[in-house]
Design a protein around this motif. Structure first.
Motif, short mmCIF file in Angstrom:
data_model
loop_
_atom_site.label_atom_id
_atom_site.label_comp_id
_atom_site.label_asym_id
_atom_site.label_seq_id
_atom_site.Cartn_x
_atom_site.Cartn_y
_atom_site.Cartn_z
N GLY A 78 5.14 -2.31 7.45
CA GLY A 78 5.15 -2.35 5.99
C GLY A 78 3.87 -2.92 5.42
N ALA A 79 3.38 -4.00 6.04
CA ALA A 79 2.13 -4.61 5.58
C ALA A 79 0.95 -3.67 5.78
N ALA A 80 0.98 -2.88 6.85
CA ALA A 80 -0.09 -1.90 7.09
C ALA A 80 -0.09 -0.83 6.01
N ALA A 81 1.11 -0.38 5.63
CA ALA A 81 1.21 0.62 4.57
C ALA A 81 0.62 0.09 3.26
N ARG A 82 0.91 -1.15 2.98
CA ARG A 82 0.37 -1.76 1.75
C ARG A 82 -1.15 -1.86 1.83
N ALA A 83 -1.67 -2.30 2.97
CA ALA A 83 -3.12 -2.44 3.14
C ALA A 83 -3.83 -1.11 2.99
N ILE A 84 -3.22 -0.06 3.50
CA ILE A 84 -3.81 1.28 3.41
C ILE A 84 -3.87 1.74 1.96
N LYS A 85 -2.75 1.58 1.26
CA LYS A 85 -2.69 2.05 -0.12
C LYS A 85 -3.65 1.29 -1.02
N VAL A 86 -3.74 -0.02 -0.82
CA VAL A 86 -4.65 -0.84 -1.63
C VAL A 86 -6.08 -0.33 -1.56
N MET A 87 -6.48 0.18 -0.40
CA MET A 87 -7.84 0.67 -0.22
C MET A 87 -7.98 2.17 -0.47
N GLY A 88 -6.93 2.78 -1.00
CA GLY A 88 -7.03 4.17 -1.41
C GLY A 88 -6.79 5.19 -0.31
N PHE A 89 -6.16 4.79 0.79
CA PHE A 89 -5.84 5.72 1.87
C PHE A 89 -4.33 5.92 1.93
N ASP A 90 -3.91 6.96 2.65
CA ASP A 90 -2.47 7.24 2.63
C ASP A 90 -1.90 7.80 3.93
N GLU A 91 -2.72 7.92 4.97
CA GLU A 91 -2.23 8.56 6.19
C GLU A 91 -1.99 7.53 7.29
N LEU A 92 -0.71 7.38 7.66
CA LEU A 92 -0.29 6.41 8.67
C LEU A 92 0.55 7.13 9.73
N VAL A 93 0.18 6.91 10.99
CA VAL A 93 0.91 7.51 12.11
C VAL A 93 1.29 6.41 13.09
N LEU A 94 2.55 6.41 13.51
CA LEU A 94 3.04 5.42 14.47
C LEU A 94 3.31 6.11 15.81
N VAL A 95 2.77 5.54 16.86
CA VAL A 95 2.97 6.09 18.20
C VAL A 95 4.00 5.23 18.94
N ALA A 96 5.14 5.80 19.22
CA ALA A 96 6.20 5.14 19.99
C ALA A 96 6.45 3.70 19.55
#
Length: 252
Positions: free
Chosen positions: A22-40
């Motif tokens: 969740g914190a990673a998603a927030r960090a990504i959005k704050v900087m204007g990015f939106d692509e998150l992939v989780l491996v296993a």
């Protein structure tokens, strides 16, 4: 989200703590990015867990668009430049560079292509970091400059730093004014203040009109250096008004 000549993807490998997702998603959005992939990830339902949603703090769109895959190969599909995040020194593998140094070089040497170039940032598990074999696949190992005696960063914190540095290399965002713009006072307004203040200073006995010396010119110079705003002029004239009223009451 701001468009760039690069397609940017953040890849979390075998993440064990839902809150970090969740914190990673927030960090990504704050900087204007939106692509998150989780491996296993540890939890198959990690994108829907309460802790994940709470730590995302409004970046639910990033979570909704995030993908979960089984292998790193699936996560890297379409990516052309791979950046590992590895603090542990290795005797073999890609060169280790600070993010700012590498990103500046990457942006400056980018060649025009059809479509965006794919840049992926890989983050290992919280406990073990990245596996050697995953680091070996990358073009660079990014190392965030930290205190040599205490360099451990939380996963989400490390991702925030990388996302910030990458956004900075891409041009960044303009700083938004946190306060209303100030309107500077013009010359007639300053002159009006000086006249009003001179009257008040005479009324309270601070200024002798028969021997003013250079008090008012010095105040004029002071106000010019202060670069007064219209609001500040109103405040000072209010002070002068109160001085005149007090002096008038004292005479009664």
């Amino acid at each position: 989200m701001q468009t760039t000549p690069f397609r940017t993807r953040f890849v979390l490998i075998q993440t064990s703590h839902a809150g970090n997702v969740g914190a990673a998603a927030r960090a990504i959005k704050v900087m204007g990015f939106d692509e998150l992939v989780l491996v296993a990830p540890r939890w198959a339902n990690v994108l829907r867990r309460e802790e994940t949603i709470q730590r995302a703090s409004g970046a639910l769109d990033v979570l909704e668009n995030a993908r979960i895959v089984e292998t790193l190969d699936e996560a890297l599909d379409g990516m052309t430049h791979l950046c590992a995040t590895a603090m542990t020194p290795r005797d073999f593998g890609p060169p280790t560079r600070a993010p700012r140094e590498h990103f500046t070089q990457l942006v400056q040497t980018a060649t025009p292509q059809v479509g965006a170039q794919g840049v992926a940032f890989l983050f290992g598990s919280e406990r073990f970091g990245m596996r050697n074999e995953d680091v070996y696949r990358c073009h660079v190992a990014l190392s965030i400059p930290t205190n040599p005696k205490f360099g451990s960063l939380n996963l989400a914190s490390a991702l925030q730093v990388i996302a910030y540095e990458w956004r900075l290399a891409l041009g960044g965002f303009p700083v938004q004014e946190a306060t209303a713009p100030m309107v500077r006072a013009d010359a007639p307004q300053v002159a009006g203040l000086l006249t009003h203040l001179e009257q008040a200073l005479v009324a309270v006995g601070f200024l002798d009109p028969e021997a003013p010396k250079k008090l008012m010119p010095r105040l004029n110079s002071l106000f010019n250096r202060a670069d007064l705003t219209q609001e500040e002029i109103h405040i000072l004239r209010g002070v002068a008004k109160a001085m005149l009223e007090t002096a008038d009451k004292a005479k009664r």
